[in-house]
Design an enzyme around this catalytic site. Sequence first.
Site, short mmCIF file in Angstrom:
data_model
loop_
_atom_site.label_atom_id
_atom_site.label_comp_id
_atom_site.label_asym_id
_atom_site.label_seq_id
_atom_site.Cartn_x
_atom_site.Cartn_y
_atom_site.Cartn_z
N HIS A 1 -3.37 -0.84 1.89
CA HIS A 1 -2.03 -1.39 2.17
C HIS A 1 -1.30 -1.67 0.86
O HIS A 1 -0.13 -1.28 0.69
CB HIS A 1 -2.18 -2.67 2.99
CG HIS A 1 -0.91 -3.42 3.19
ND1 HIS A 1 -0.19 -3.39 4.37
CD2 HIS A 1 -0.21 -4.26 2.37
CE1 HIS A 1 0.88 -4.16 4.25
NE2 HIS A 1 0.88 -4.70 3.04
N GLU A 2 -1.96 -2.34 -0.07
CA GLU A 2 -1.31 -2.69 -1.33
C GLU A 2 -1.03 -1.46 -2.18
O GLU A 2 0.01 -1.38 -2.85
CB GLU A 2 -2.17 -3.70 -2.11
CG GLU A 2 -2.42 -5.01 -1.39
CD GLU A 2 -1.14 -5.70 -0.94
OE1 GLU A 2 -0.08 -5.48 -1.56
OE2 GLU A 2 -1.19 -6.44 0.06
N HIS B 1 2.18 0.07 -1.08
CA HIS B 1 3.35 -0.60 -1.68
C HIS B 1 3.61 -0.05 -3.08
O HIS B 1 4.77 0.15 -3.47
CB HIS B 1 3.11 -2.11 -1.75
CG HIS B 1 3.41 -2.84 -0.48
ND1 HIS B 1 4.60 -2.68 0.21
CD2 HIS B 1 2.69 -3.76 0.22
CE1 HIS B 1 4.59 -3.46 1.28
NE2 HIS B 1 3.44 -4.12 1.31
N GLU C 1 6.51 -3.43 5.44
CA GLU C 1 5.15 -3.83 5.79
C GLU C 1 4.54 -2.87 6.80
O GLU C 1 3.36 -2.53 6.72
CB GLU C 1 5.14 -5.26 6.35
CG GLU C 1 5.44 -6.33 5.31
CD GLU C 1 4.49 -6.29 4.14
OE1 GLU C 1 3.27 -6.18 4.36
OE2 GLU C 1 4.97 -6.35 2.99
#
Length: 291
Positions: free
Chosen positions: A133-134, A137, A207
Amino acid sequence: MGLEMWLRTGLLMAILTGLLMGIGYLFGGPQIAFIMFLFAMLFNFITYWYSDRIVLSWYNARIVDEMEAPELYAIVRSLAERAGLPTPRVAIIPTETPNAFATGRDPKHAVVAVTQGLLRILNRDELEGVIGHELTHIKNRDILIGTVAAAMAGAIMQLAYWARWIAIFGSYDDRDDGGNVLAAILVAVLAPIAAMLIQAAISRSREFLADEGGARISGKPWALASALMKIEQAVRYRPMREGNPATAHMFIVNPFRGMSIAELFSTHPPTEKRIERLRKIAEEMGYVPNF
């Protein structure tokens, strides 16, 4: 995507510049407004180049190497290679509230930060989902605008704090004709609104995109869903007490849940909706979702 990021970052800097000039004009007229303009230019420069260090310092995050955190480092390096990214630096935040965020100005200068609590409660598969997930980003270049927004919102909230004290003590000053007190009250009221507007520049849809990217990079959408549920539950019982609520949008789950001021900075979609989307992604990837 790159042009959009630059435009939104430029807009944030313009908002801060205008706000500081307005404050300067209220307190001292055109001359002070010009001084505040120069200060804003300096602040924008520092924010662009050093906002990641500022944010990490708010949490006493410590950069670690492979010798100190071999398993975490191996996960970050493996998933970064899978995502086609340079391996970011890794930082650990000394708090038991489980969470994680990414920061930096571009993929070559990125940091993935995780808390001690996250490492304690997640298994390897779940940790891979969070790191994925990070990394998404970072790949989508969300980190620059997110980090800049956090630094700016934090500075604006500090202005509001100072303005409240000026309003309180200025009201007892017989030499004050009331102008500065009124200006301080206006700043105290309007500055948090400006901070909220800056937070609103961070789209909640980022997100969802990061969740999808994390699921696909790790190949384990169910693990990311499980991690989100664990983090959400832990944050409800143990919200983060240290740090700055202006950074709430940077974390995978809002770590300040339950604190009244944190609601001003809530930029995350409901965790239930995120998990529902991960179910659909799992089906698209050929898995039978059991979460």
